[in-house]
Write a protein that holds these residues in place. Sequence first.
Motif, PDB file in Angstrom:
ATOM      1  N   ASP A 177       3.529   5.435   6.624  1.00 11.95           N
ATOM      2  CA  ASP A 177       2.754   6.623   6.985  1.00 11.95           C
ATOM      3  C   ASP A 177       1.371   6.292   7.544  1.00 11.95           C
ATOM      4  O   ASP A 177       0.526   7.174   7.692  1.00 11.95           O
ATOM      5  N   LEU A 178       1.125   5.009   7.866  1.00 10.46           N
ATOM      6  CA  LEU A 178      -0.182   4.620   8.406  1.00 10.46           C
ATOM      7  C   LEU A 178      -0.584   5.432   9.637  1.00 10.46           C
ATOM      8  O   LEU A 178      -1.722   5.904   9.721  1.00 10.46           O
ATOM      9  N   PRO A 179       0.314   5.639  10.620  1.00 10.25           N
ATOM     10  CA  PRO A 179      -0.095   6.427  11.797  1.00 10.25           C
ATOM     11  C   PRO A 179      -0.491   7.864  11.458  1.00 10.25           C
ATOM     12  O   PRO A 179      -1.365   8.436  12.126  1.00 10.25           O
ATOM     13  N   ARG A 180       0.121   8.435  10.433  1.00 13.07           N
ATOM     14  CA  ARG A 180      -0.235   9.807  10.061  1.00 13.07           C
ATOM     15  C   ARG A 180      -1.515   9.840   9.231  1.00 13.07           C
ATOM     16  O   ARG A 180      -2.297  10.791   9.318  1.00 13.07           O
ATOM     17  N   CYS A 181      -1.749   8.801   8.461  1.00 16.63           N
ATOM     18  CA  CYS A 181      -2.967   8.724   7.652  1.00 16.63           C
ATOM     19  C   CYS A 181      -4.199   8.470   8.523  1.00 16.63           C
ATOM     20  O   CYS A 181      -5.268   9.027   8.273  1.00 16.63           O
ATOM     21  N   ALA A 182      -4.046   7.619   9.561  1.00 15.50           N
ATOM     22  CA  ALA A 182      -5.170   7.237  10.434  1.00 15.50           C
ATOM     23  C   ALA A 182      -4.756   7.390  11.896  1.00 15.50           C
ATOM     24  O   ALA A 182      -4.565   6.401  12.603  1.00 15.50           O
ATOM     25  N   PHE A 207       5.489   2.420  16.053  1.00 14.72           N
ATOM     26  CA  PHE A 207       5.713   2.391  17.491  1.00 14.72           C
ATOM     27  C   PHE A 207       6.389   3.658  18.022  1.00 14.72           C
ATOM     28  O   PHE A 207       6.866   3.670  19.158  1.00 14.72           O
ATOM     29  N   ARG A 208       6.424   4.710  17.234  1.00 18.74           N
ATOM     30  CA  ARG A 208       7.014   5.944  17.723  1.00 18.74           C
ATOM     31  C   ARG A 208       6.125   6.566  18.790  1.00 18.74           C
ATOM     32  O   ARG A 208       4.902   6.429  18.742  1.00 18.74           O
ATOM     33  N   PRO A 209       6.703   7.263  19.768  1.00 23.19           N
ATOM     34  CA  PRO A 209       5.895   7.861  20.849  1.00 23.19           C
ATOM     35  C   PRO A 209       4.781   8.751  20.291  1.00 23.19           C
ATOM     36  O   PRO A 209       5.033   9.646  19.480  1.00 23.19           O
ATOM     37  N   LEU A 252       0.848  -1.196   0.000  1.00 19.84           N
ATOM     38  CA  LEU A 252       0.000   0.000   0.000  1.00 19.84           C
ATOM     39  C   LEU A 252       0.883   1.246   0.000  1.00 19.84           C
ATOM     40  O   LEU A 252       0.883   2.034   0.944  1.00 19.84           O
ATOM     41  N   PRO A 253       1.656   1.432  -1.064  1.00 20.38           N
ATOM     42  CA  PRO A 253       2.571   2.575  -1.100  1.00 20.38           C
ATOM     43  C   PRO A 253       1.816   3.881  -1.314  1.00 20.38           C
ATOM     44  O   PRO A 253       0.626   3.866  -1.671  1.00 20.38           O
ATOM     45  N   PRO A 254       2.456   5.032  -1.095  1.00 22.13           N
ATOM     46  CA  PRO A 254       1.805   6.332  -1.339  1.00 22.13           C
ATOM     47  C   PRO A 254       1.255   6.411  -2.763  1.00 22.13           C
ATOM     48  O   PRO A 254       1.912   6.029  -3.723  1.00 22.13           O
ATOM     49  N   GLY A 255       0.021   6.871  -2.858  1.00 28.12           N
ATOM     50  CA  GLY A 255      -0.636   6.951  -4.161  1.00 28.12           C
ATOM     51  C   GLY A 255      -1.404   5.708  -4.541  1.00 28.12           C
ATOM     52  O   GLY A 255      -2.278   5.747  -5.400  1.00 28.12           O
ATOM     53  N   GLN A 256      -1.106   4.573  -3.890  1.00 24.99           N
ATOM     54  CA  GLN A 256      -1.814   3.324  -4.154  1.00 24.99           C
ATOM     55  C   GLN A 256      -2.243   2.662  -2.846  1.00 24.99           C
ATOM     56  O   GLN A 256      -2.330   1.445  -2.749  1.00 24.99           O
ATOM     57  N   GLY A 257      -2.478   3.483  -1.829  1.00 23.52           N
ATOM     58  CA  GLY A 257      -2.776   2.944  -0.509  1.00 23.52           C
ATOM     59  C   GLY A 257      -4.085   3.437   0.050  1.00 23.52           C
ATOM     60  O   GLY A 257      -5.084   3.586  -0.673  1.00 23.52           O
ATOM     61  N   LEU A 258      -4.066   3.712   1.352  1.00 18.72           N
ATOM     62  CA  LEU A 258      -5.290   4.047   2.068  1.00 18.72           C
ATOM     63  C   LEU A 258      -5.671   5.513   1.922  1.00 18.72           C
ATOM     64  O   LEU A 258      -6.843   5.864   2.039  1.00 18.72           O
ATOM     65  N   GLY A 259      -4.674   6.373   1.723  1.00 16.96           N
ATOM     66  CA  GLY A 259      -4.958   7.793   1.598  1.00 16.96           C
ATOM     67  C   GLY A 259      -3.739   8.608   1.955  1.00 16.96           C
ATOM     68  O   GLY A 259      -2.724   8.065   2.413  1.00 16.96           O
ATOM     69  N   PRO A 260      -3.812   9.920   1.777  1.00 19.56           N
ATOM     70  CA  PRO A 260      -2.657  10.774   2.060  1.00 19.56           C
ATOM     71  C   PRO A 260      -2.349  10.855   3.552  1.00 19.56           C
ATOM     72  O   PRO A 260      -3.214  10.603   4.387  1.00 19.56           O
ATOM     73  N   ALA A 261      -1.089  11.203   3.849  1.00 19.32           N
ATOM     74  CA  ALA A 261      -0.664  11.347   5.241  1.00 19.32           C
ATOM     75  C   ALA A 261      -0.784  12.779   5.725  1.00 19.32           C
ATOM     76  O   ALA A 261      -1.005  13.022   6.914  1.00 19.32           O
ATOM     77  N   GLU A 262      -0.633  13.742   4.831  1.00 20.27           N
ATOM     78  CA  GLU A 262      -0.694  15.157   5.184  1.00 20.27           C
ATOM     79  C   GLU A 262      -1.590  15.899   4.208  1.00 20.27           C
ATOM     80  O   GLU A 262      -1.248  16.011   3.032  1.00 20.27           O
ATOM     81  N   PRO A 263      -2.721  16.425   4.691  1.00 17.55           N
ATOM     82  CA  PRO A 263      -3.345  16.140   5.988  1.00 17.55           C
ATOM     83  C   PRO A 263      -3.860  14.706   6.016  1.00 17.55           C
ATOM     84  O   PRO A 263      -3.956  14.073   4.955  1.00 17.55           O
ATOM     85  N   PRO A 264      -4.180  14.169   7.195  1.00 15.65           N
ATOM     86  CA  PRO A 264      -4.596  12.761   7.300  1.00 15.65           C
ATOM     87  C   PRO A 264      -5.752  12.426   6.364  1.00 15.65           C
ATOM     88  O   PRO A 264      -6.775  13.108   6.363  1.00 15.65           O
ATOM     89  N   GLY A 265      -5.571  11.363   5.589  1.00 15.49           N
ATOM     90  CA  GLY A 265      -6.611  10.959   4.652  1.00 15.49           C
ATOM     91  C   GLY A 265      -7.794  10.283   5.321  1.00 15.49           C
ATOM     92  O   GLY A 265      -8.915  10.330   4.815  1.00 15.49           O
ATOM     93  N   LEU A 266      -7.545   9.632   6.478  1.00 12.82           N
ATOM     94  CA  LEU A 266      -8.610   8.925   7.217  1.00 12.82           C
ATOM     95  C   LEU A 266      -8.587   9.408   8.664  1.00 12.82           C
ATOM     96  O   LEU A 266      -8.276   8.648   9.586  1.00 12.82           O
ATOM     97  N   PRO A 267      -8.927  10.648   8.924  1.00 10.59           N
ATOM     98  CA  PRO A 267      -8.738  11.240  10.253  1.00 10.59           C
ATOM     99  C   PRO A 267      -9.612  10.639  11.344  1.00 10.59           C
ATOM    100  O   PRO A 267      -9.276  10.742  12.521  1.00 10.59           O
ATOM    101  N   GLN A 268     -10.752  10.000  10.976  1.00 15.83           N
ATOM    102  CA  GLN A 268     -11.668   9.432  11.971  1.00 15.83           C
ATOM    103  C   GLN A 268     -11.636   7.903  12.015  1.00 15.83           C
ATOM    104  O   GLN A 268     -12.408   7.296  12.757  1.00 15.83           O
ATOM    105  N   LEU A 269     -10.755   7.285  11.238  1.00 18.70           N
ATOM    106  CA  LEU A 269     -10.763   5.826  11.152  1.00 18.70           C
ATOM    107  C   LEU A 269     -10.428   5.193  12.506  1.00 18.70           C
ATOM    108  O   LEU A 269      -9.430   5.524  13.130  1.00 18.70           O
TER     109      LEU A 269
END
Length: 579
Positions: A147-152, A173-175, A114-131
């Motif tokens: 970028d999953l943590p930033r996307c969702a 696993f980043r803080p 699920l690379p950028p452009g072929q994945g779940l959505g953009p990271a900035e701003p979050p593509g899935l902010p309520q997921l």
Amino acid sequence: MAAAAVSESWPELEQAEQQRRRELLLTGPALEKRVQAAGGRLPPRLFTLSLLHYLEVSGCGSLREPGPGLAQGLPQLQSLVLRRNALGPGLSPELGPLPALRVLDLSGNALEALPPGQGLGPAEPPGLPQLQSLNLSGNRLRELPADLPRCAPRLQTLNLTGNCLDSFPAELFRPGALPLLSELAAADNCLRLLSPDIAHLASLKTLDLSNNQLIEIPAELADCPRLKEINLRGNRLRDRRLEKMVGGCQTKSILDYLRAGGRGKGQGKGRAEADKEEGRRKRKERRKREGGEEEEVDEASRLLLRVLHVSENPAPLTVMVSPGVREVRPFIVGAVVRGMDLQAGNTLKRFLTSQTKLHEELCEKRTAATIATHDLRAVQGPLLYTTRPPQDLKIIPLGRKEVKAKDLVRQLQLEAEEHRKQKKRQTVSGLHRYLRLLDGKEQYPCLMDARGDVISFPPITNSEKTKIKKTTSDLFLEVTSATSLQICKDVMDALILKMAEINKYTSEDKEEGSTSDTEADATSGQPPDAETNASAEKDGAAPLVVEQVRVVDEEGHLKVVYPSKTDLDIAASHVTVIR
């Protein structure tokens, strides 16, 4: 002409548009052909239904990508279920941004990356902010997007079971990366390393890393402040002591061992405490076998029930209700229970007896509610709860040949009256009482499967086709009522609690070397399955899994889901419900 062809090919879309529907389910053989004709994509018209909150497209082997326009056309979408299709190897274009999406189920596809452009959505701003819930199980993923943590960022449940992952991205696993993540399931992968930084998942409660290739568990895992349940079975741990513990000890004992050194590094306090605890456990079991003093209810003796949410289930069962039942028997709840062991001794007989007792007491001789239990393997969903004229409704009742409902009711009435005369009673029997519930009804209620077979005729009987056997381990349960929805839920709660008790005692009897009851074997007519029996012995401490079942109307609008957050709220010290 083109517009007319689209309308003719996709009548569900035209109907959804006219009725301003908020939920839409597309599945079945007809869908397969239409998607194939559309080039393996969904029709663009689908993405004009801007009011949709719930969209499910499942079981379509021709669907390789959703197609462009989803994010722009469905801004209010809250649940997107695209399971058991052929999506992959990536998503083109990417799904997001979907600002309102809370549940995303992509399980059972062919996703590899699920690379950028072929994945779940953009990271900035979050593509899935309520997921909140993401299910990627049953794919071919070799890596997770960094970028999953930033996307969702609000993700609470992540299911990665059954992929090809050999590691987690460090970003996971980043803080502060995923501050709300409470459930992480990554069983049946190829994980070789677990980072000590997993301790930064401050809300983690449940961790399943079973059946991977882990050789070491970091002591920092014990620093997860809310961790209550871990599954590390089926790995290749170097520390033989720890390997033994993960197969039979409670989470607290494992975390204490890791905290004290673990991984073979600590031989002092941690190991000594583990030895003491194991000794105490063995002494308690010995006292119990010998009929000695009563022991306190500890974690090891609790009854465990795990609730599997619809969003976590790759193939949840759904019951559609037709309007006709409103005048006959309007209330129904369902549930799927997996992991029952009915093979040992007289367990099947005990289960059927407990059901009869519930019918007599809580169900008030079936006048308040009726239970039906089915072998899930013989049930083909989705199900339809509807009505049929007595002369048209046909069923194969338990222990009988196929018969029309009208004739069956008449036959049972004659049997009940004959029974009353033999007993020389003035009052009618329980059997006669619930037969009278259908007096004067021009339509009879029934539950039908996807093949059109009647599997239940409440409050009279269910079908021989779905009869429970000793080899049954997964069950579909239904409770119907003409009185209230709450009585259905109360009865279902009681039934599932009784099943958990029976399963727990069966497991304990096996551990004590209990032998099979030949009379129960003869009653069932089914020989015990040695492989299933061995598996049950191996996983005797595993909880029963209760899968949510949705009941919807003909338009797909949700009427009830069981168990909800307020169901199975059992105030008993010996029961733990894991949600």
